[in-house]
Design a protein around this motif. Structure first.
Motif, short mmCIF file in Angstrom:
data_model
loop_
_atom_site.label_atom_id
_atom_site.label_comp_id
_atom_site.label_asym_id
_atom_site.label_seq_id
_atom_site.Cartn_x
_atom_site.Cartn_y
_atom_site.Cartn_z
N MET A 39 1.40 28.27 7.78
CA MET A 39 1.87 29.53 7.13
C MET A 39 2.82 30.12 8.07
SD MET A 39 -0.14 29.78 4.47
CE MET A 39 0.66 31.08 4.21
N GLN A 84 8.63 34.10 0.48
CA GLN A 84 7.41 33.21 0.34
C GLN A 84 6.73 33.26 1.68
OE1 GLN A 84 6.06 31.55 -2.36
NE2 GLN A 84 7.46 32.19 -3.65
N ILE A 135 5.95 35.73 7.48
CA ILE A 135 5.68 35.86 8.88
C ILE A 135 6.62 34.81 9.53
CG2 ILE A 135 3.62 37.50 9.21
CD1 ILE A 135 1.89 35.20 8.76
N MET A 147 -1.53 40.61 16.55
CA MET A 147 -0.75 41.20 15.99
C MET A 147 -0.86 42.67 15.90
SD MET A 147 0.39 39.05 12.99
CE MET A 147 1.13 37.35 12.87
N LEU A 174 -0.44 46.06 13.56
CA LEU A 174 -0.07 46.39 12.09
C LEU A 174 0.46 47.95 12.28
CD1 LEU A 174 -3.23 45.31 11.04
CD2 LEU A 174 -1.16 44.56 9.90
N ALA A 189 0.79 45.21 6.48
CA ALA A 189 -0.27 44.35 5.51
C ALA A 189 0.39 43.72 4.32
CB ALA A 189 -1.36 45.37 5.18
N PRO A 190 1.26 44.37 3.64
CA PRO A 190 1.69 43.45 2.41
C PRO A 190 2.43 42.25 3.05
CG PRO A 190 2.48 45.62 2.37
CD PRO A 190 1.63 45.68 3.59
N LEU A 192 1.25 40.15 5.19
CA LEU A 192 0.17 38.94 5.02
C LEU A 192 -0.35 38.74 3.65
CD1 LEU A 192 -1.53 40.50 8.07
CD2 LEU A 192 -0.19 38.53 8.02
N ALA A 193 -0.30 39.84 2.96
CA ALA A 193 -0.75 39.83 1.42
C ALA A 193 0.27 38.81 0.95
CB ALA A 193 -1.10 41.07 0.80
N ARG A 194 1.38 38.84 1.18
CA ARG A 194 2.39 37.91 0.40
C ARG A 194 2.08 36.49 0.38
NH1 ARG A 194 7.49 39.94 -1.48
NH2 ARG A 194 7.83 41.91 -0.39
N PHE A 245 -0.85 35.18 0.55
CA PHE A 245 -2.24 34.97 0.08
C PHE A 245 -2.38 33.91 -1.10
CE2 PHE A 245 -4.46 36.89 3.21
CZ PHE A 245 -4.56 38.40 3.01
N HIS A 246 -1.11 34.06 -1.86
CA HIS A 246 -1.21 33.19 -3.17
C HIS A 246 -1.18 31.78 -2.74
CE1 HIS A 246 2.96 32.29 -3.38
NE2 HIS A 246 3.12 33.29 -2.91
#
Lengths: 299, 380
Positions: B57, B98, B101, B252, B254, B303-304, B306-308, B310-311
């Motif tokens: 990732m 995509q 980070i 990290m 936030l 946080a968004p 990291l959420a990006r 997740f898929h």
């Protein structure tokens, strides 16, 4: 000024959680679900009337289903209903057809859908996903040379459901990629998820101080489309709390440890990730060997 | 002599009768065949997922762009260099979308030397500005694979073990001018676990085949501009991580947004701005995220971001294709309310709801979650 070929599509997602609305009817009898639907219809009519090419869609978001109130599948079959087409008060036909259909559909949903199990939260993420698919389909069906600008207006009543976080974020990123704005009009309590959605996609977030005046707020704040919003003085953006909750205690943290494999967030260092069960390599401090000094013996 | 690959070259195979693909129906029209071809091309876009494989990732990717004389060739309009730079801008945007980070750096090689256009950074704006400026550079001399790889290696060598180290080379020349033995460098790259992939613009070059095979990357040669874009976009998705890469907990921050006016200038056009973020450890202020704090070294994300990603970790299953005639009940797609006119429909294996082709494409490419599954299960 919008060009002739540009269509504006507005999708209104209404939260019709029966439990919240039932309690609301007891708290404040002046503002019930029917008053809310009236305000939504006024907003829909106003949007359709602004420009000949404007389009509208309304989705009702229930506890376990989301249903398209307008346009419905029967419209596509060609028969719009001969009896509803003739309006009695000389209103523009499209508006009266839309109003009647919305009224009929909401009645059938509220009476037919049952609330089963212990899921009492509104599934907003599902309705937003359906709205995005609908917008995608409408954009693909356009003729060559036509532009489309879409936005979604969410009218939220009940509280957030924390379990929907990941689906919600997926929907928000998909909307941002397609340049679709998400506006939020919140009736009761602040919603962190919707604040993030509005911040990321560039929409407006507003918590209404007086629910009775819903139609007024909808027309003042949410009716102008994105081009015209730069000319108006609108409510300032809300302070969005982007702190994440740690996976172990659900506390909001500022500095945390992130697993490099599954990206879960922890507040303390632990040797094993609880989500993906990877063992981490702990960096041991390097042992520095002391240099042996040759002692000069006094002669 | 090391092993040649078993794959036969195209000229070694038999003749391909490409005209046999087109078939006429009884009235002599080709409409059915054309629709079939369009339909297949739509389906090709949904690529297969790797399954339950650990993905890298956090990526550190260096892109090496060839700036030699062969880039002035006009087979890609207006010339190869301009076309490459334009596609690179799209690539950088998609890459950070995509992999929020991760970091990217750009190296350009010409005149037997290599120089860094931009350093490894997590902010797309700098890279896009540099790419836009690079359109004016002249294409002279020959590229040097050795120099560009050693330049990339200098930085990638010091990257932490849990990140993936990658180099993507866009090579249009058929020659390279190296000061030392490149096969030694290939051995070094392999030992430092750098994965090198090459996109060739002219033809297949043996040195690149060996390079990519030894380091575990991919080698493709483009057919035309559309194929070029597809090959570039293949590198946007996170690659499967090596089994030897370490997994660790990364510290990290936030960070919280602030509205005070003074900021450290981190973007290309200096200035003060009101909106920004501050580091929770040392309270230094930055205009954009993600960034590495220059004062205390903490990586700052929100946080968004990291959420990006997740898929990628919870990929959506492929939907089952079935012919439309078998469908009972109403012939409507359950999400977009459209009438199902295509010859096959797709159903989700877990909730058995029916979707049309457009919705299936949209769900797999952008949405990454089934709208009807969200309704039937309450937990994510």
């Amino acid at each position: 000024m919008a060009s002739e070929e540009e269509t504006n599509l507005l999708v209104i997602v209404v939260d019709v959680n029966p439990i919240w609305w039932g309690q609301q009817a007891q708290r404040e009898p002046e503002f019930t679900l029917s008053k809310c639907m009236d305000a939504v219809m006024v907003m829909g009519n106003a949007h359709t009337a602004m420009n000949r090419t404007n389009k509208l869609a309304v989705i009702a978001s229930h506890c376990q289903v989301s249903h398209f109130l307008y346009p419905t599948k029967s419209l596509k079959a060609g028969d719009g209903g001969g009896d509803v087409a003739s309006s009695k008060d000389g209103k523009y036909e499209l508006l009266s057809v839309a109003n009647n259909i919305i009224a009929e559909e909401i009645k059938s949903i509220m009476s037919k859908t049952e609330v089963t199990g212990n899921s009492t939260d509104t599934l907003l993420a599902g309705s937003l996903a359906k709205a995005l698919c609908y917008i995608n389909r409408v954009s693909k069906e356009l003729e060559v040379g036509q532009d489309i600008k879409s936005r979604i207006l969410v009218i939220k009543a009940a509280d957030d459901c924390a379990l929907q976080y990941m689906n919600f974020m997926n929907v928000i990123f998909a909307a941002q990629k397609q340049n679709i704005l998400i506006d939020a009009c919140v009736l009761d309590s602040d919603s962190g998820l919707l604040q993030q959605a509005c911040d990321i996609t560039g929409g407006l977030y507003l918590k209404i101080p007086q629910k009775v005046a819903l139609a007024q707020y909808l027309l003042w704040v949410f009716l102008p489309d994105s081009d015209q919003r730069s000319q108006l003085v609108l409510p300032p953006p809300a302070h969005v709390d982007y702190r994440a909750a740690c996976f172990c205690h659900r506390n909001l943290i500022e500095i945390g440890y992130v697993c490099s494999v599954c990206l879960s967030i922890f507040c303390n260092f632990s040797p094993i990730c609880t989500t993906c069960e990877t063992a981490f390599k702990i960096q041991l401090p390097q042992i520095v060997k002391p240099k042996k000094k040759k002692l000069k013996l006094p002669a | 002599m090391d092993e040649e690959s078993e794959r036969a070259k195209r000229w070694e195979g038999g003749y391909e009768r490409t005209w046999e693909v087109l078939k006429e129906d009884e009235s002599g029209s080709l409409k059915a065949t054309v629709e079939e071809i369009l339909y297949q091309s739509k389906r090709k876009r949904v690529t297969e997922s790797h399954g339950q494989v650990r993905l890298g990732m956090m990526r550190h990717l260096y892109v090496v762009i060839d700036g030699s004389r062969s880039m002035e060739d006009q087979d890609l309009k207006p010339n190869r260099l301009t076309s490459t730079l334009k596609l690179m801008e799209t690539f950088v945007d998609e890459y950070f979308d995509q992999n929020p980070i991760s970091q990217v750096g750009i190296i350009i090689t010409k005149n037997k030397r290599a120089e860094k256009l931009t350093d490894l950074a997590g902010n797309p704006k700098k890279h896009i500005a540099a790419l836009k400026k690079a359109v004016d550079t002249s294409c002279v001399g020959e590229p040097s694979l050795y120099n560009s790889l050693s330049l990339a290696l200098q930085t990638l060598r010091h990257m932490p073990g849990h990140t993936s180290r990658e180099v993507l080379i866009i090579l249009s020349s058929l020659t390279t001018c190296d000061p030392a033995n490149i096969y030694e460098l290939v051995k070094t790259l392999k030992s430092v676990k750098v994965r090198v992939s090459v996109i060739g613009l002219s033809a297949e070059v043996r040195v690149c085949t060996v390079l990519t095979r030894e380091t575990g990357g991919s080698y493709h040669v483009i057919l035309d501009e559309i194929h070029f874009k597809e090959l570039l976009m293949l590198h946007v998705k996170p690659p499967p991580a090596r089994s030897s890469s370490e997994c660790s907990l990364i510290r990290m921050g936030l960070s919280l947004p602030s509205v005070s006016p003074s900021h450290l200038d981190s973007s290309s056009d200096p200035g003060l701005s009101l909106r920004g973020y501050f580091c929770p450890q040392c309270h230094a202020k930055y205009t954009e995220l993600p960034v590495e704090c220059r004062v205390c070294g903490l990586t700052l994300v929100s946080a968004p971001h990291l959420a990006r990603s997740f898929h990628h970790l919870f990929p959506l299953q492929d939907f089952i294709e079935s012919p439309v005639e078998e469908l009972q009940g109403s012939r409507f797609c359950q999400t977009c309310q459209a009438e199902l006119k295509e010859k096959s429909v797709f159903s989700c294996p877990s909730c058995l709801s029916v979707f049309c082709v457009e919705c299936d494409l949209f769900i797999h490419e952008s949405l990454h979650c089934c709208p009807c599954c969200i309704h039937s299960r309450t937990a994510t």
